[in-house]
Design a protein around this motif. Structure first.
Motif, PDB file in Angstrom:
ATOM      1  N   PHE A   1      36.325  47.501  47.811  1.00 27.22           N
ATOM      2  CA  PHE A   1      36.799  46.513  47.227  1.00 27.22           C
ATOM      3  C   PHE A   1      38.009  47.047  48.627  1.00 27.22           C
ATOM      4  O   PHE A   1      38.262  48.047  48.701  1.00 27.22           O
ATOM      5  N   THR A   2      38.816  46.252  49.015  1.00 25.87           N
ATOM      6  CA  THR A   2      40.288  46.542  49.945  1.00 25.87           C
ATOM      7  C   THR A   2      41.474  45.286  49.381  1.00 25.87           C
ATOM      8  O   THR A   2      40.950  44.550  48.527  1.00 25.87           O
ATOM      9  N   GLY A   3      42.417  45.652  49.066  1.00 22.84           N
ATOM     10  CA  GLY A   3      43.583  45.128  49.226  1.00 22.84           C
ATOM     11  C   GLY A   3      44.477  44.582  47.397  1.00 22.84           C
ATOM     12  O   GLY A   3      44.708  43.925  47.021  1.00 22.84           O
ATOM     13  N   LEU A   4      43.456  46.116  46.347  1.00 23.84           N
ATOM     14  CA  LEU A   4      44.151  46.430  45.576  1.00 23.84           C
ATOM     15  C   LEU A   4      45.515  46.156  45.674  1.00 23.84           C
ATOM     16  O   LEU A   4      45.724  47.006  46.498  1.00 23.84           O
ATOM     17  N   GLU A   5      46.333  45.693  44.113  1.00 27.97           N
ATOM     18  CA  GLU A   5      46.975  46.740  43.768  1.00 27.97           C
ATOM     19  C   GLU A   5      46.763  48.179  43.904  1.00 27.97           C
ATOM     20  O   GLU A   5      46.294  48.299  42.769  1.00 27.97           O
ATOM     21  N   PRO A   6      47.465  49.399  43.953  1.00 32.28           N
ATOM     22  CA  PRO A   6      47.203  50.882  43.519  1.00 32.28           C
ATOM     23  C   PRO A   6      47.187  50.507  41.938  1.00 32.28           C
ATOM     24  O   PRO A   6      47.929  50.390  41.308  1.00 32.28           O
ATOM     25  N   GLY A   7      46.061  51.510  41.474  1.00 30.77           N
ATOM     26  CA  GLY A   7      46.273  51.939  40.392  1.00 30.77           C
ATOM     27  C   GLY A   7      44.391  51.355  39.452  1.00 30.77           C
ATOM     28  O   GLY A   7      44.097  51.368  40.036  1.00 30.77           O
ATOM     29  N   GLU A   8      44.657  50.895  38.338  1.00 28.91           N
ATOM     30  CA  GLU A   8      43.121  50.614  37.606  1.00 28.91           C
ATOM     31  C   GLU A   8      43.528  49.685  37.301  1.00 28.91           C
ATOM     32  O   GLU A   8      43.990  48.891  37.053  1.00 28.91           O
ATOM     33  N   HIS A   9      42.319  48.883  37.830  1.00 25.56           N
ATOM     34  CA  HIS A   9      41.369  47.472  37.384  1.00 25.56           C
ATOM     35  C   HIS A   9      40.574  47.124  36.455  1.00 25.56           C
ATOM     36  O   HIS A   9      39.729  48.417  36.559  1.00 25.56           O
ATOM     37  N   ALA A  10      39.928  46.362  36.083  1.00 27.21           N
ATOM     38  CA  ALA A  10      38.857  46.083  35.538  1.00 27.21           C
ATOM     39  C   ALA A  10      38.070  44.944  36.084  1.00 27.21           C
ATOM     40  O   ALA A  10      38.200  44.571  36.458  1.00 27.21           O
ATOM     41  N   ILE A  11      36.214  45.519  35.699  1.00 24.09           N
ATOM     42  CA  ILE A  11      35.710  44.928  36.488  1.00 24.09           C
ATOM     43  C   ILE A  11      34.314  44.805  35.717  1.00 24.09           C
ATOM     44  O   ILE A  11      34.100  45.208  34.704  1.00 24.09           O
ATOM     45  N   HIS A  12      34.271  42.793  35.668  1.00 19.63           N
ATOM     46  CA  HIS A  12      33.115  42.498  34.047  1.00 19.63           C
ATOM     47  C   HIS A  12      32.204  41.570  34.589  1.00 19.63           C
ATOM     48  O   HIS A  12      32.567  41.216  36.314  1.00 19.63           O
ATOM     49  N   LEU A  13      31.026  41.421  34.341  1.00 17.11           N
ATOM     50  CA  LEU A  13      30.028  40.764  34.246  1.00 17.11           C
ATOM     51  C   LEU A  13      30.307  39.501  33.502  1.00 17.11           C
ATOM     52  O   LEU A  13      30.572  38.979  32.154  1.00 17.11           O
ATOM     53  N   HIS A  14      30.454  38.251  34.333  1.00 18.53           N
ATOM     54  CA  HIS A  14      30.948  36.894  34.066  1.00 18.53           C
ATOM     55  C   HIS A  14      29.500  36.332  33.575  1.00 18.53           C
ATOM     56  O   HIS A  14      28.737  36.274  34.589  1.00 18.53           O
ATOM     57  N   GLU A  15      29.585  35.340  32.659  1.00 18.43           N
ATOM     58  CA  GLU A  15      28.264  34.452  31.862  1.00 18.43           C
ATOM     59  C   GLU A  15      27.883  33.615  32.845  1.00 18.43           C
ATOM     60  O   GLU A  15      27.176  33.720  33.153  1.00 18.43           O
ATOM     61  N   LYS A  16      28.737  33.463  34.248  1.00 18.49           N
ATOM     62  CA  LYS A  16      28.231  32.163  34.978  1.00 18.49           C
ATOM     63  C   LYS A  16      28.722  32.634  36.402  1.00 18.49           C
ATOM     64  O   LYS A  16      29.338  32.580  37.368  1.00 18.49           O
ATOM     65  N   ALA A  17      27.426  32.164  37.230  1.00 14.57           N
ATOM     66  CA  ALA A  17      27.808  32.201  39.341  1.00 14.57           C
ATOM     67  C   ALA A  17      28.544  31.558  39.834  1.00 14.57           C
ATOM     68  O   ALA A  17      27.969  30.755  40.395  1.00 14.57           O
ATOM     69  N   ASP A  18      29.296  31.024  39.239  1.00 11.19           N
ATOM     70  CA  ASP A  18      30.745  29.532  39.480  1.00 11.19           C
ATOM     71  C   ASP A  18      31.692  30.368  40.033  1.00 11.19           C
ATOM     72  O   ASP A  18      32.747  30.072  39.123  1.00 11.19           O
ATOM     73  N   CYS A  19      32.374  30.529  41.340  1.00  7.43           N
ATOM     74  CA  CYS A  19      33.473  30.775  41.542  1.00  7.43           C
ATOM     75  C   CYS A  19      33.997  29.821  42.254  1.00  7.43           C
ATOM     76  O   CYS A  19      35.147  30.623  42.537  1.00  7.43           O
ATOM     77  N   SER A  20      34.118  29.080  42.347  1.00  4.86           N
ATOM     78  CA  SER A  20      34.789  27.706  43.101  1.00  4.86           C
ATOM     79  C   SER A  20      36.250  27.229  42.647  1.00  4.86           C
ATOM     80  O   SER A  20      37.131  26.905  42.606  1.00  4.86           O
ATOM     81  N   ALA A  21      36.276  27.756  40.647  1.00  9.27           N
ATOM     82  CA  ALA A  21      37.911  27.673  40.791  1.00  9.27           C
ATOM     83  C   ALA A  21      38.851  28.925  41.376  1.00  9.27           C
ATOM     84  O   ALA A  21      38.185  30.488  41.120  1.00  9.27           O
ATOM     85  N   ALA A  22      39.981  28.591  42.190  1.00  7.40           N
ATOM     86  CA  ALA A  22      40.676  29.198  42.457  1.00  7.40           C
ATOM     87  C   ALA A  22      41.131  30.322  41.416  1.00  7.40           C
ATOM     88  O   ALA A  22      41.844  31.843  42.178  1.00  7.40           O
ATOM     89  N   ASP A  23      41.348  30.062  40.321  1.00  2.00           N
ATOM     90  CA  ASP A  23      41.643  31.136  39.281  1.00  2.00           C
ATOM     91  C   ASP A  23      40.200  32.193  38.619  1.00  2.00           C
ATOM     92  O   ASP A  23      40.352  33.236  37.796  1.00  2.00           O
ATOM     93  N   GLY A  24      39.016  31.597  39.157  1.00  2.00           N
ATOM     94  CA  GLY A  24      37.803  32.433  39.296  1.00  2.00           C
ATOM     95  C   GLY A  24      37.573  31.871  38.031  1.00  2.00           C
ATOM     96  O   GLY A  24      36.636  32.685  36.979  1.00  2.00           O
ATOM     97  N   THR A  25      38.172  31.016  36.725  1.00  2.00           N
ATOM     98  CA  THR A  25      37.665  31.455  35.486  1.00  2.00           C
ATOM     99  C   THR A  25      36.618  30.184  35.107  1.00  2.00           C
ATOM    100  O   THR A  25      36.145  29.499  33.842  1.00  2.00           O
ATOM    101  N   SER A  26      36.306  29.608  36.466  1.00  2.00           N
ATOM    102  CA  SER A  26      35.120  28.555  36.732  1.00  2.00           C
ATOM    103  C   SER A  26      33.926  29.691  36.447  1.00  2.00           C
ATOM    104  O   SER A  26      32.211  29.288  35.211  1.00  2.00           O
TER     105      SER A  26
END
Length: 192
Positions: A77-102
């Motif tokens: 990854f690039t462009g992250l804020e320094p520090g810790e970040h969570a990473i998860h697998l989510h239910e649907k392969a749909d990244c269409s929402a601007a905030d990723g909630t899809s």
């Protein structure tokens, strides 16, 4: 003349015996070669590009490799804020929402509470955990498990059709149902 015939007969018998012996040795060698042949199966590899969400600049690449009953996830990854970040697998392969909630909630095919991967109290199959971005906002993550597969018939293991989400903050491994990790800052859908 009789001596010549006996010598020729002896030579013929020695040659016949030598040919039989050579044939037998060749067959044994062939059997040994056949027994040592090992079938190799090529790993299944899928590569995805992460896209920024929630007005972030977080980009990256995720590579899934399946071999010998395990799936290895390697991400940069690039462009992250320094520090810790969570990473998860989510239910649907749909990244269409601007905030990723899809992408829906965490992938949880076994209906467990949210938690840290491997905890006895339970965890989602999508609860990968946290990783750390350096001072320049770059990060590398590697995760391996036999609890995932790519395209198999087991719905509790198959990651195809899910999404990878990187969050702005870290997962506290306690808050339900998602670990209070904050905004979704990068997304990719896992589509075969």
């Amino acid at each position: 003349m009789k001596k010549l015939q006996i010598a020729a007969l002896g030579l013929l018998l020695v040659t016949a015996f030598s040919c039989k012996q050579a044939k037998k040795e060749a067959e044994e060698t062939t059997e040994e070669v056949v027994e040592t042949v090992v079938e190799t199966i090529e790993p299944k590899v899928i590569t995805f590009t992460m896209e920024p969400k929630s007005d972030s600049n977080v980009n990256g690449e995720v590579v899934f490799t399946e071999q010998d009953g395990k799936v290895i996830m390697r991400a940069t990854f690039t462009g992250l804020e320094p520090g810790e970040h969570a990473i998860h697998l989510h239910e649907k392969a749909d990244c269409s929402a601007a905030d990723g909630t899809s992408t829906g909630g965490h992938w949880n095919p076994t209906f467990q509470p949210h938690g840290k991967w491997g905890d006895e109290g339970g965890y989602h199959k999508g609860d990968i955990g946290n990783f750390t971005a350096d001072a320049d906002g770059n990060a590398v993550l590697e995760f391996s498990t036999d609890q995932w597969c790519m395209g198999c018939d087991d719905d509790t293991k198959n990651i195809i059709g899910k999404a990878v989400i990187v969050h702005k903050g870290m997962d506290d491994f306690v808050s339900q149902p998602s670990g209070a990790a904050g905004a979704r800052v990068s997304c990719t859908g896992i589509i075969e």
